[in-house]
Design a protein around this motif. Sequence first.
Motif, PDB file in Angstrom:
ATOM      1  N   THR A  67       2.348   1.553   0.443  1.00 50.31           N
ATOM      2  CA  THR A  67       2.460   0.187   1.146  1.00 50.31           C
ATOM      3  C   THR A  67       2.203  -0.974   0.859  1.00 50.31           C
ATOM      4  O   THR A  67       1.872  -2.151   1.757  1.00 50.31           O
ATOM      5  CB  THR A  67       0.779   0.751   2.078  1.00 50.31           C
ATOM      6  OG1 THR A  67      -0.014   0.779   0.430  1.00 50.31           O
ATOM      7  CG2 THR A  67       0.664   2.204   2.125  1.00 50.31           C
TER       8      THR A  67
ATOM      9  N   ASP B  85      -2.860   6.665   0.950  1.00 51.44           N
ATOM     10  CA  ASP B  85      -2.498   5.776   1.400  1.00 51.44           C
ATOM     11  C   ASP B  85      -3.876   4.434   0.694  1.00 51.44           C
ATOM     12  O   ASP B  85      -4.474   4.549   0.561  1.00 51.44           O
ATOM     13  CB  ASP B  85      -2.459   5.318   2.891  1.00 51.44           C
ATOM     14  CG  ASP B  85      -1.282   6.077   3.824  1.00 51.44           C
ATOM     15  OD1 ASP B  85      -0.985   5.387   2.889  1.00 51.44           O
ATOM     16  OD2 ASP B  85      -1.718   6.329   4.804  1.00 51.44           O
ATOM     17  N   GLY B  86      -2.439   3.240   0.743  1.00 51.54           N
ATOM     18  CA  GLY B  86      -4.023   2.131   0.506  1.00 51.54           C
ATOM     19  C   GLY B  86      -3.893   2.064  -1.276  1.00 51.54           C
ATOM     20  O   GLY B  86      -4.663   0.846  -2.185  1.00 51.54           O
TER      21      GLY B  86
ATOM     22  N   GLY C 235      -6.484  -3.378  -3.877  1.00 52.75           N
ATOM     23  CA  GLY C 235      -6.183  -2.644  -3.302  1.00 52.75           C
ATOM     24  C   GLY C 235      -6.730  -1.715  -4.316  1.00 52.75           C
ATOM     25  O   GLY C 235      -7.611  -1.428  -5.844  1.00 52.75           O
TER      26      GLY C 235
END
Length: 772
Positions: A475, A430-431, A355
């Motif tokens: 997310t 994102d992510g 992550g």
Amino acid sequence: MSGDSKSGEWECNDALKTWVSNRLLALLGFSSPEFVEFAIGLAKQATSAADVVGKLEEYGLAFSDDLYLFAEEIFSKVPWKVSPRKQKTYENEDGTTGSGKAVFEDQIEFIKESMLKVDDEMSIESPQISKAKSKLETLHEDWRTLPIYAHRDSLLKAIEEHQVLVIVGETGSGKTTQIPQYLHEAGYTKRGKVACTQPRRFAAMSVAARVSQEMDIKLGHEVGYSIRFEDCTSEKTVLKYMTDGKLLRELLGEPDLASYSVIMVDEAHERTVSTDVLFGLLKDIARFRKDIKILISSATPDASKFSDFFDCAPIYRISGRRYPVEIQYTKAPVADYLDAAIVAVLQIHVTQPPGDILVFLTGQEEIESAEEILKHKISGFGSEIPELVICKIFSNLPAELQAKIFQPIPIGSRKVVLATNIAEASLTIDGINYVIDPGFCKMESYNPRTGMESLQVTSISKASADQRAGRSGRTGPGKCFRLCTADSYKTKLDDNTPPEIQRTNLTSVVLSLKILGIQNLLNFDFMDPPSNEALLKALELLFALGALNKLGEVTKVGRQMAGFPLDPMLSKMIVASDKYKCSDEVISIAAMLSVGNSIFYRPKGEQVHADHARMSFHTGNVGDHIALMNVYNSWRETNYSTQWCYENYIQVRSMRRARDIRDQLERLIERVEIELTGCPNDLQAIKKAITSGFFSHSARLQNYGSYRTVKHPRIVHIHPSSGLADNFPRWVVYHEVVLTTKEYMRNVTELKPQWLVEIAPHYYQMKDVEDA
DNA sequence: GAGCACTGC
């Protein structure tokens, strides 16, 4: 505005007001309803005439016998007792009135948390649209699974029943894209347009694009957007996404917003200056336009403040889709947060599941040094540790480098993004599963007494910390590491960041409100009023610039000035350029100045070349303003060449922006009957036009290269980046003073002292400008 | 002889 009537027994009589006004005119040469009220207010609160004098001096008036006489008189004339009326404008310690809370809250419906991924902050360019279905089908499906869909009917009912509605919905609830469509379907667009305001240009554009896709129509037809430099609407347009500032500009031309049936102020929790001004104006418009609907949409769970402000408007809640975020605090306070942040990055990288990591830092310099240290540290890692890809983002980073944060990284590696506040609300990556938050940011503050701005590292608020934490749960479930103890989070941080309107120069806001016919600004219904001092300072400056007359009413010059989307001093400079026949040059200078301080680029290791390039525009010690004009003209001569910018260490992005602004100004001067004329060889004319706008920013040379400002004496210095830094002209006019290590004047031009008396005889007397 | 957080009209 009709706000004065409620002030109760303390409404002072007209005779007293007239008397005070006349005395102020004699004393200051200027009066206005605001000053009258200010003086009366002072006298009411004062314990003696001397006290009144003290307060007036504190405000910046010079002591004189006349002043003392005035204080004595006003003190005896104004009845002295404690005001019984609710002083909303002065102290605002406790906003919790409790009583009038949301009648609507028991009607709140929650629907099951949907975990689907659609987003109103959104990325419309996402190529990941399922091939099996048509684009439209997919969109419609998304739309049915948005949390807001279940609310459609009850929401419309609530809007029908109430004129003002506060809507709370987290990002991802779909409110921005769906509510305007619901309103359209329910027939609101038959009576007028539906406006939806956004704080940022990009959001207005992309949301409009998204909605037009959903409705399967061409952008700019029924659905459009309107932002500065770009109006993508037509006569057909009924759903109009726009920036809040743009709506404010429209309001100047259409004060009752007659062509609109609904105004939705989205992202109201961000509290931009424009949103705050809109609040007050919309509240008033709603009073006499019973047919208009006002929706205030915010992502903060505590919406009672909005509700209270709009006379206990009901609150409607829409659930969002958020993943849980686990928050961790340090056990002991950290000594060096940058160091601690780096350690945290490495720890996460080594011990935590995959992550990406987002680190919030305060500025470019800090980010760059963190980058260096991190690179150095990971170079010592063995091959068994996966790769760590370091990315950075801040607004001044050239666009091509900014894009790097969105690029995919090798499988098995981890990305760490070092970011400023830009990643808090403006931009979504994102992510991200881990957020590291040292709890600081750079914040601007404005001191109305000195007119000085400063940018300082400050602790963030709890609201801001929560927003940052939320960035890890977009997310999937996230983790946020706060680099402070749980206790200091609880006790040391403010709940909310003070709204921008309380931290900024208000001259431009005040002029707009005066144009809209607000008689007395101290009574204007601000949700969080700025200080009286800041308002009075703005009025004073506008009077000095000739935008307001002696009685605080807008003059012809003021109307001309308000035609430009610029700081009033810049606007005045343009208005004055008509007289000196140099509007062509002056609008270039105004455009370059309003781009700000990001024109010259000075990369590490190339400072000498960069400085050399910059000085080449200063030939003849012409001063920084003329140098900016030279830069613009040279760029224009190369046909706006990007290559030329690189060669001269100039930021292309800033130059393009300057060109946009200049083009807009060129169109606007016609409207206020200013002719486009040039005088390329008459620098004195140009400098006089500059002085007409900036005469209040004059300074004279002291010993040892320091300067003293003429009107409100302070010691200041020429900023080392100025072309005149080694030149020390006796008299200068400057664009602004910023407080960093010293009080520096930025953008300086030489001046002849007699111009001050010639151009601003109401502001300067001969004795001010006699050479000592 | 020194540093610009972020927006917007």
